[in-house]
Design a protein around this motif. Sequence first.
Motif, PDB file in Angstrom:
ATOM      1  N   ARG A  36       0.819  -1.207   0.000  1.00  0.00           N
ATOM      2  CA  ARG A  36       0.000   0.000   0.000  1.00  0.00           C
ATOM      3  C   ARG A  36       0.850   1.252   0.000  1.00  0.00           C
ATOM      4  NH1 ARG A  36      -2.852  -4.267   0.022  1.00  0.00           N
ATOM      5  NH2 ARG A  36      -5.088  -4.157   0.369  1.00  0.00           N
ATOM      6  N   GLU A  37       0.200   2.360  -0.355  1.00  0.00           N
ATOM      7  CA  GLU A  37       0.883   3.645  -0.426  1.00  0.00           C
ATOM      8  C   GLU A  37       1.660   3.891   0.864  1.00  0.00           C
ATOM      9  OE1 GLU A  37      -1.622   7.211  -0.469  1.00  0.00           O
ATOM     10  OE2 GLU A  37      -3.269   5.973   0.265  1.00  0.00           O
ATOM     11  N   GLY A  38       2.814   4.494   0.716  1.00  0.00           N
ATOM     12  CA  GLY A  38       3.713   4.714   1.841  1.00  0.00           C
ATOM     13  C   GLY A  38       4.860   3.712   1.846  1.00  0.00           C
ATOM     14  N   HIS A  39       4.665   2.568   1.185  1.00  0.00           N
ATOM     15  CA  HIS A  39       5.735   1.571   1.113  1.00  0.00           C
ATOM     16  C   HIS A  39       6.826   2.108   0.179  1.00  0.00           C
ATOM     17  CE1 HIS A  39       7.905  -2.135   0.421  1.00  0.00           C
ATOM     18  NE2 HIS A  39       7.172  -2.730   1.353  1.00  0.00           N
ATOM     19  N   PRO A  40       8.102   2.022   0.582  1.00  0.00           N
ATOM     20  CA  PRO A  40       9.174   2.622  -0.227  1.00  0.00           C
ATOM     21  C   PRO A  40       9.322   2.055  -1.640  1.00  0.00           C
ATOM     22  CG  PRO A  40      10.083   1.393   1.652  1.00  0.00           C
ATOM     23  CD  PRO A  40       8.601   1.442   1.829  1.00  0.00           C
ATOM     24  N   THR A  41       8.991   0.802  -1.866  1.00  0.00           N
ATOM     25  CA  THR A  41       9.129   0.213  -3.204  1.00  0.00           C
ATOM     26  C   THR A  41       8.275   0.957  -4.224  1.00  0.00           C
ATOM     27  OG1 THR A  41       9.638  -1.948  -2.258  1.00  0.00           O
ATOM     28  CG2 THR A  41       8.946  -1.936  -4.553  1.00  0.00           C
ATOM     29  N   LEU A  42       7.146   1.502  -3.797  1.00  0.00           N
ATOM     30  CA  LEU A  42       6.262   2.214  -4.717  1.00  0.00           C
ATOM     31  C   LEU A  42       6.865   3.521  -5.218  1.00  0.00           C
ATOM     32  CD1 LEU A  42       2.812   1.629  -3.000  1.00  0.00           C
ATOM     33  CD2 LEU A  42       3.651   0.591  -5.122  1.00  0.00           C
ATOM     34  N   ARG A  43       7.945   3.973  -4.597  1.00  0.00           N
ATOM     35  CA  ARG A  43       8.586   5.228  -5.006  1.00  0.00           C
ATOM     36  C   ARG A  43       9.939   4.990  -5.686  1.00  0.00           C
ATOM     37  NH1 ARG A  43       5.171   9.304  -5.795  1.00  0.00           N
ATOM     38  NH2 ARG A  43       3.777   9.636  -4.038  1.00  0.00           N
ATOM     39  N   GLN A  44      10.280   3.729  -5.924  1.00  0.00           N
ATOM     40  CA  GLN A  44      11.549   3.403  -6.580  1.00  0.00           C
ATOM     41  C   GLN A  44      11.364   3.275  -8.091  1.00  0.00           C
ATOM     42  OE1 GLN A  44      12.824  -0.286  -4.840  1.00  0.00           O
ATOM     43  NE2 GLN A  44      13.294   0.627  -2.860  1.00  0.00           N
TER      44      GLN A  44
ATOM     45  N   GLU B  16       0.065   2.318 -15.066  1.00  0.00           N
ATOM     46  CA  GLU B  16       0.943   1.205 -14.675  1.00  0.00           C
ATOM     47  C   GLU B  16       2.413   1.519 -14.945  1.00  0.00           C
ATOM     48  OE1 GLU B  16      -0.318  -0.915 -12.730  1.00  0.00           O
ATOM     49  OE2 GLU B  16      -2.366  -0.297 -13.199  1.00  0.00           O
ATOM     50  N   ILE B  17       2.712   2.170 -16.064  1.00  0.00           N
ATOM     51  CA  ILE B  17       4.103   2.554 -16.337  1.00  0.00           C
ATOM     52  C   ILE B  17       4.588   3.547 -15.279  1.00  0.00           C
ATOM     53  CG2 ILE B  17       5.620   3.785 -17.957  1.00  0.00           C
ATOM     54  CD1 ILE B  17       4.139   2.352 -20.247  1.00  0.00           C
ATOM     55  N   ASP B  18       3.704   4.431 -14.821  1.00  0.00           N
ATOM     56  CA  ASP B  18       4.077   5.337 -13.724  1.00  0.00           C
ATOM     57  C   ASP B  18       4.570   4.547 -12.514  1.00  0.00           C
ATOM     58  OD1 ASP B  18       3.650   7.776 -14.953  1.00  0.00           O
ATOM     59  OD2 ASP B  18       1.824   8.267 -13.825  1.00  0.00           O
ATOM     60  N   HIS B  19       3.896   3.435 -12.201  1.00  0.00           N
ATOM     61  CA  HIS B  19       4.337   2.614 -11.053  1.00  0.00           C
ATOM     62  C   HIS B  19       5.786   2.151 -11.227  1.00  0.00           C
ATOM     63  CE1 HIS B  19       0.948   2.272  -8.401  1.00  0.00           C
ATOM     64  NE2 HIS B  19       0.142   1.821  -9.343  1.00  0.00           N
ATOM     65  N   LEU B  20       6.201   1.895 -12.453  1.00  0.00           N
ATOM     66  CA  LEU B  20       7.570   1.439 -12.712  1.00  0.00           C
ATOM     67  C   LEU B  20       8.582   2.557 -12.480  1.00  0.00           C
ATOM     68  CD1 LEU B  20       6.999  -0.624 -15.983  1.00  0.00           C
ATOM     69  CD2 LEU B  20       6.793  -1.373 -13.593  1.00  0.00           C
ATOM     70  N   ASN B  21       8.084   3.785 -12.459  1.00  0.00           N
ATOM     71  CA  ASN B  21       8.946   4.954 -12.283  1.00  0.00           C
ATOM     72  C   ASN B  21       8.748   5.639 -10.934  1.00  0.00           C
ATOM     73  OD1 ASN B  21      10.172   4.741 -14.881  1.00  0.00           O
ATOM     74  ND2 ASN B  21       8.266   5.474 -15.770  1.00  0.00           N
ATOM     75  N   GLY B  22       8.084   4.952 -10.015  1.00  0.00           N
ATOM     76  CA  GLY B  22       7.914   5.488  -8.667  1.00  0.00           C
ATOM     77  C   GLY B  22       6.902   6.617  -8.570  1.00  0.00           C
ATOM     78  N   ILE B  23       5.974   6.674  -9.517  1.00  0.00           N
ATOM     79  CA  ILE B  23       4.976   7.748  -9.538  1.00  0.00           C
ATOM     80  C   ILE B  23       3.598   7.170  -9.209  1.00  0.00           C
ATOM     81  CG2 ILE B  23       3.841   9.476 -11.015  1.00  0.00           C
ATOM     82  CD1 ILE B  23       6.485   9.422 -12.712  1.00  0.00           C
ATOM     83  N   MET B  24       2.895   7.839  -8.293  1.00  0.00           N
ATOM     84  CA  MET B  24       1.533   7.445  -7.936  1.00  0.00           C
ATOM     85  C   MET B  24       0.557   8.327  -8.717  1.00  0.00           C
ATOM     86  SD  MET B  24       1.972   4.972  -5.761  1.00  0.00           S
ATOM     87  CE  MET B  24       0.421   4.777  -4.864  1.00  0.00           C
ATOM     88  N   PHE B  25      -0.644   7.819  -8.980  1.00  0.00           N
ATOM     89  CA  PHE B  25      -1.599   8.570  -9.804  1.00  0.00           C
ATOM     90  C   PHE B  25      -1.910   9.933  -9.218  1.00  0.00           C
ATOM     91  CE2 PHE B  25      -4.549   6.579  -6.845  1.00  0.00           C
ATOM     92  CZ  PHE B  25      -5.567   7.512  -6.690  1.00  0.00           C
ATOM     93  N   TYR B  26      -1.984  10.030  -7.899  1.00  0.00           N
ATOM     94  CA  TYR B  26      -2.367  11.306  -7.293  1.00  0.00           C
ATOM     95  C   TYR B  26      -1.268  12.362  -7.384  1.00  0.00           C
ATOM     96  CZ  TYR B  26      -0.450   8.715  -3.264  1.00  0.00           C
ATOM     97  OH  TYR B  26       0.325   7.937  -2.427  1.00  0.00           O
TER      98      TYR B  26
END
Length: 187
Positions: free
Chosen positions: A9-17, A158-168
């Motif tokens: 979930r949001e806040g996890h560091p992997t989502l920003r890598q 989904e490509i944003d997720h690969l670049n550490g970007i969240m939709f918001y």
Amino acid sequence: MITMDDIIREGHPTLRQIAEEVPFPLSEENRELGDNMREFLKNSQDPELSEKYQLRGGVGLAAPQLDISKRVIAIEIPNMEEEDGEPFLSEVMYNPKVLSHSVQQAAIEEGEGCLSVDRHVPGLVIRNNKISISYFNQDGEKRNIRLKNYPAIVVQHEIDHLNGIMFYDHINEANPNYAPDDVLLIQ
């Protein structure tokens, strides 16, 4: 089988890598990852299975959402025109890249959601309406496709997720529902 418990979930560091490229030929582990991701999306869209396993419905999933920092996304977009027909787009994409995009921008009128975000985030996520992308499939074949409207938005999410970007990150904080007149609003 992937369940909601496997999705970070949001806040996890992997989502920003920024995720790592996947080498080819594909390892069995990376092939299985793609298969499992697509299976999750299919299960999440099946009313009986989604209820049985408490899955939130999804049309896209990125490996970083599973705490796996690899450039892999799965897309499962139903064909809205055919009730029980083939999906509009059902693919596992390895190392996807946006090659070009339209000047025309678009946003989903009701906003975007994400399997890694357990709250409603109001606001328009303005993206490119048309994109051309390249990726490798599970057989190592390079593919180039063009997408527009909703499918283009899903793949960009989904490509944003690969670049550490969240939709918001794309939402205008000062005026979340603002869209210039030339932005196409998709229902």
